[in-house]
Scaffold this motif. Structure first.
Motif, PDB file in Angstrom:
ATOM      1  N   ALA A  25     -63.218  95.854  30.832  1.00  0.00           N
ATOM      2  CA  ALA A  25     -62.510  96.479  29.848  1.00  0.00           C
ATOM      3  C   ALA A  25     -62.582  95.369  28.427  1.00  0.00           C
ATOM      4  O   ALA A  25     -62.781  95.841  27.411  1.00  0.00           O
ATOM      5  CB  ALA A  25     -60.947  96.679  30.258  1.00  0.00           C
ATOM      6  N   THR A  29     -64.576  96.317  25.067  1.00  0.00           N
ATOM      7  CA  THR A  29     -63.514  96.379  24.262  1.00  0.00           C
ATOM      8  C   THR A  29     -64.344  95.332  23.013  1.00  0.00           C
ATOM      9  O   THR A  29     -64.363  95.793  21.804  1.00  0.00           O
ATOM     10  CB  THR A  29     -62.092  95.809  24.319  1.00  0.00           C
ATOM     11  OG1 THR A  29     -61.494  96.616  25.308  1.00  0.00           O
ATOM     12  CG2 THR A  29     -61.164  95.771  22.983  1.00  0.00           C
ATOM     13  N   TRP A 324     -54.483 102.325  38.879  1.00  0.00           N
ATOM     14  CA  TRP A 324     -54.578 101.788  37.460  1.00  0.00           C
ATOM     15  C   TRP A 324     -56.069 101.246  37.373  1.00  0.00           C
ATOM     16  O   TRP A 324     -56.448 101.197  36.036  1.00  0.00           O
ATOM     17  CB  TRP A 324     -53.578 100.656  37.269  1.00  0.00           C
ATOM     18  CG  TRP A 324     -53.673  99.364  37.921  1.00  0.00           C
ATOM     19  CD1 TRP A 324     -53.029  99.088  38.918  1.00  0.00           C
ATOM     20  CD2 TRP A 324     -54.784  98.220  37.307  1.00  0.00           C
ATOM     21  NE1 TRP A 324     -53.547  97.744  39.405  1.00  0.00           N
ATOM     22  CE2 TRP A 324     -54.417  97.281  38.443  1.00  0.00           C
ATOM     23  CE3 TRP A 324     -55.274  97.966  36.558  1.00  0.00           C
ATOM     24  CZ2 TRP A 324     -54.895  95.974  38.576  1.00  0.00           C
ATOM     25  CZ3 TRP A 324     -55.950  96.798  36.329  1.00  0.00           C
ATOM     26  CH2 TRP A 324     -55.935  95.895  37.202  1.00  0.00           C
ATOM     27  N   LEU A 327     -57.879 103.969  35.744  1.00  0.00           N
ATOM     28  CA  LEU A 327     -57.646 104.190  34.459  1.00  0.00           C
ATOM     29  C   LEU A 327     -58.368 103.119  33.280  1.00  0.00           C
ATOM     30  O   LEU A 327     -58.818 103.563  32.476  1.00  0.00           O
ATOM     31  CB  LEU A 327     -56.206 104.240  34.268  1.00  0.00           C
ATOM     32  CG  LEU A 327     -55.260 105.169  34.770  1.00  0.00           C
ATOM     33  CD1 LEU A 327     -53.739 105.064  34.671  1.00  0.00           C
ATOM     34  CD2 LEU A 327     -55.570 106.473  34.396  1.00  0.00           C
ATOM     35  N   VAL A 328     -58.509 101.893  33.723  1.00  0.00           N
ATOM     36  CA  VAL A 328     -59.170 101.111  33.052  1.00  0.00           C
ATOM     37  C   VAL A 328     -60.541 101.271  33.087  1.00  0.00           C
ATOM     38  O   VAL A 328     -61.357 101.344  31.927  1.00  0.00           O
ATOM     39  CB  VAL A 328     -58.986  99.586  33.660  1.00  0.00           C
ATOM     40  CG1 VAL A 328     -59.912  98.527  33.032  1.00  0.00           C
ATOM     41  CG2 VAL A 328     -57.328  99.094  33.803  1.00  0.00           C
ATOM     42  N   TYR A 329     -61.368 101.718  34.029  1.00  0.00           N
ATOM     43  CA  TYR A 329     -62.648 102.001  34.158  1.00  0.00           C
ATOM     44  C   TYR A 329     -62.908 103.402  33.286  1.00  0.00           C
ATOM     45  O   TYR A 329     -63.821 103.278  32.433  1.00  0.00           O
ATOM     46  CB  TYR A 329     -63.150 102.437  35.460  1.00  0.00           C
ATOM     47  CG  TYR A 329     -63.408 100.959  36.227  1.00  0.00           C
ATOM     48  CD1 TYR A 329     -64.073 100.079  35.858  1.00  0.00           C
ATOM     49  CD2 TYR A 329     -62.597 100.904  37.478  1.00  0.00           C
ATOM     50  CE1 TYR A 329     -64.194  98.626  36.394  1.00  0.00           C
ATOM     51  CE2 TYR A 329     -62.942  99.844  38.197  1.00  0.00           C
ATOM     52  CZ  TYR A 329     -63.581  98.672  37.864  1.00  0.00           C
ATOM     53  OH  TYR A 329     -63.930  97.574  38.392  1.00  0.00           O
ATOM     54  N   TYR A 331     -60.889 103.926  30.582  1.00  0.00           N
ATOM     55  CA  TYR A 331     -60.962 103.563  29.265  1.00  0.00           C
ATOM     56  C   TYR A 331     -62.272 102.967  28.746  1.00  0.00           C
ATOM     57  O   TYR A 331     -62.732 103.178  27.546  1.00  0.00           O
ATOM     58  CB  TYR A 331     -59.630 102.438  29.276  1.00  0.00           C
ATOM     59  CG  TYR A 331     -60.033 101.593  28.077  1.00  0.00           C
ATOM     60  CD1 TYR A 331     -59.477 101.830  26.764  1.00  0.00           C
ATOM     61  CD2 TYR A 331     -60.324 100.471  28.096  1.00  0.00           C
ATOM     62  CE1 TYR A 331     -59.566 100.862  25.801  1.00  0.00           C
ATOM     63  CE2 TYR A 331     -60.457  99.468  26.960  1.00  0.00           C
ATOM     64  CZ  TYR A 331     -60.147  99.796  25.957  1.00  0.00           C
ATOM     65  OH  TYR A 331     -60.074  98.919  24.868  1.00  0.00           O
ATOM     66  N   CYS A 332     -63.060 102.255  29.741  1.00  0.00           N
ATOM     67  CA  CYS A 332     -64.464 101.595  29.346  1.00  0.00           C
ATOM     68  C   CYS A 332     -65.413 102.759  29.117  1.00  0.00           C
ATOM     69  O   CYS A 332     -65.921 102.948  28.190  1.00  0.00           O
ATOM     70  CB  CYS A 332     -64.778 101.056  30.541  1.00  0.00           C
ATOM     71  SG  CYS A 332     -63.865  99.359  30.742  1.00  0.00           S
ATOM     72  N   VAL A 334     -64.560 105.842  27.735  1.00  0.00           N
ATOM     73  CA  VAL A 334     -64.353 106.460  26.485  1.00  0.00           C
ATOM     74  C   VAL A 334     -65.022 105.333  25.670  1.00  0.00           C
ATOM     75  O   VAL A 334     -65.565 106.155  24.588  1.00  0.00           O
ATOM     76  CB  VAL A 334     -62.816 106.647  26.550  1.00  0.00           C
ATOM     77  CG1 VAL A 334     -62.528 106.749  25.086  1.00  0.00           C
ATOM     78  CG2 VAL A 334     -62.181 107.451  27.572  1.00  0.00           C
ATOM     79  N   LEU A 335     -64.899 104.213  25.388  1.00  0.00           N
ATOM     80  CA  LEU A 335     -65.451 103.475  24.614  1.00  0.00           C
ATOM     81  C   LEU A 335     -66.973 103.478  24.546  1.00  0.00           C
ATOM     82  O   LEU A 335     -67.712 103.626  23.514  1.00  0.00           O
ATOM     83  CB  LEU A 335     -65.316 101.845  24.789  1.00  0.00           C
ATOM     84  CG  LEU A 335     -63.644 101.608  24.835  1.00  0.00           C
ATOM     85  CD1 LEU A 335     -63.613 100.110  24.722  1.00  0.00           C
ATOM     86  CD2 LEU A 335     -63.073 102.026  23.441  1.00  0.00           C
TER      87      LEU A 335
END
Length: 397
Positions: A25, A29, A324, A327-329, A331-332, A334-335
């Motif tokens: 992440a 980011t 979780w 969820l973090v992956y 998020y990655c 999505v970016l």
């Protein structure tokens, strides 16, 4: 496909690696924040609403086109240049030791139109790559205040030079490089092309070349428009005589010397079929990767392993990660998806190929590692039927 054992290993290994999703992440980011501001603001040169009777001139432009055995493309390229609306144009066509009749096509077109100047090279001097020497020879013959270095298989829309010069004048630039419309046939070729450009955007950041305080720079062989002042101040092509990545390094030198440069997207200005097939792209990429890694096959391979992990981990983690972690992956992903979407829109590449990004990265890594293995095995690079030893090329660094 991964075996059941491999999938089982991933499923059990990921939960124990609590640091992995956090690291992933943080990295994505950082890439996102560094890339997205300038990517969304990347200028696009759009066609004029109507042709003007008397387009303005901002000084003579000499288009330097180097060609070696390009009989299939050179006439179309030169014809598209002869149709340009820019009023003060010179076309320097350089035949670099061709054996297929490319030079005869140039001579015929030069006899027909005085704006075309044909230059013929019979021998390659020591200490030069063929294309770099051809572009240098053309630049020395050119009389323009501006030099437009272009490939021999580019098709220019009629107002391409006019729009580019208007943009350069408006923004007081010394160097403008243009991302063309890419024509690619075949699913694998489109995927490899997309990955090459995606990584170029993320890690070379041509869209940030206009920022003076960054190391980001831009250079595309299809369209490098340079003021003669900047070209001579950086040492001409003599300064990059042994660089296979001449277009990129030309932009780097211009940036390092403090000149103003910019990268723009112009889908309706120039177009090119970069490679006719997936196999042709693999062969074409044999010359490109190693210079960026100082001709170290080990360094290149290590970089590809890290990049494979960077692209693959979010996909695997989003499927197998517990709680979780998943969820973090996501998020990655999505970016990554936003970055890929913007890059695909700019260059009209298939958006759905984001779903198989790990496969694209695998092809990309294969092409890069293959180039390194071949270079080590041969003791050098083969480019346009000419062999250059690694020892000689390292001197060009």
């Amino acid at each position: 496909m991964l075996s059941n054992f491999a999938w089982s290993w991933l499923a059990h290994a990921l939960p124990r690696a609590a640091w992995l999703p956090v690291l992933c992440a943080v990295v994505w980011t950082a890439i996102f924040l560094r890339t997205i501001p300038d990517l969304v603001r990347t200028p696009r040169l759009v066609p004029r609403d109507a042709a003007r009777a008397s387009p303005p001139s901002y000084g003579r432009v000499s288009v330097v086109v180097a060609a070696r055995d390009e009989r299939a493309h050179i006439e179309t390229t030169l014809e598209s240049l002869l149709r340009q609306t820019y009023p003060d144009l010179e076309i320097v066509a350089v035949d670099d030791r061709s054996t297929d009749g490319t030079g005869e096509v140039m001579d015929r077109m030069a006899a027909r139109d005085p704006r075309v100047v044909a230059v013929h090279i019979q021998e390659l001097p020591r200490g030069w790559l063929g294309k770099n020497h051809a572009l240098y020879s053309g630049a020395m013959r050119a009389t323009g205040d501006w030099l437009l270095f272009a490939d021999a298989d580019v098709r220019f829309y009629p107002d391409a030079v006019e729009r580019a010069m208007a943009y350069v004048h408006a923004h007081r630039l010394h160097h403008l490089t243009v991302a063309p419309r890419l024509i690619a046939s075949g699913y694998a070729l489109k995927l490899l092309t997309a990955m090459y450009i995606f990584n170029y955007v993320l890690f070379k950041r041509p869209q940030s070349a206009y920022r003076r305080r960054t190391r980001a720079h831009a250079g595309i062989g299809a369209f490098n428009l340079v003021s003669r002042e900047a070209y001579e101040r950086i040492g001409t092509h003599r300064a990059i005589s042994l660089r296979p990545d001449d277009d990129l390094h030309l932009g780097k030198l211009i940036k390092q010397h403090g000149f103003r440069q910019r990268f723009v997207v112009a889908q309706d200005m120039i177009e090119i079929e970069w490679y006719p097939s997936f196999r042709a792209m693999l062969v074409g990429m044999e010359k490109a990767p190693l210079p960026a890694f100082h001709y170290s096959a080990a360094l290149l391979t290590a970089a590809m392993v890290l990049m494979m992990a960077l692209y693959t981990t979010p996909f695997a983690g989003a499927v197998f990660g517990p709680g979780w972690y998943r969820l973090v992956y996501l998020y990655c992903l999505v970016l990554m998806g936003i970055l890929y979407e913007l890059h695909a829109v700019f260059l009209r590449l298939p958006k759905h190929q984001f779903l198989i990004l790990p496969l694209g990265m695998l092809l990309y890594s294969y092409a890069f590692i293959r180039s390194a293995v071949l270079a080590v095995r041969r003791g050098g690079l083969v480019w346009r039927d000419t062999f250059y030893t690694l020892r000689e090329l390292r001197r060009g660094l």
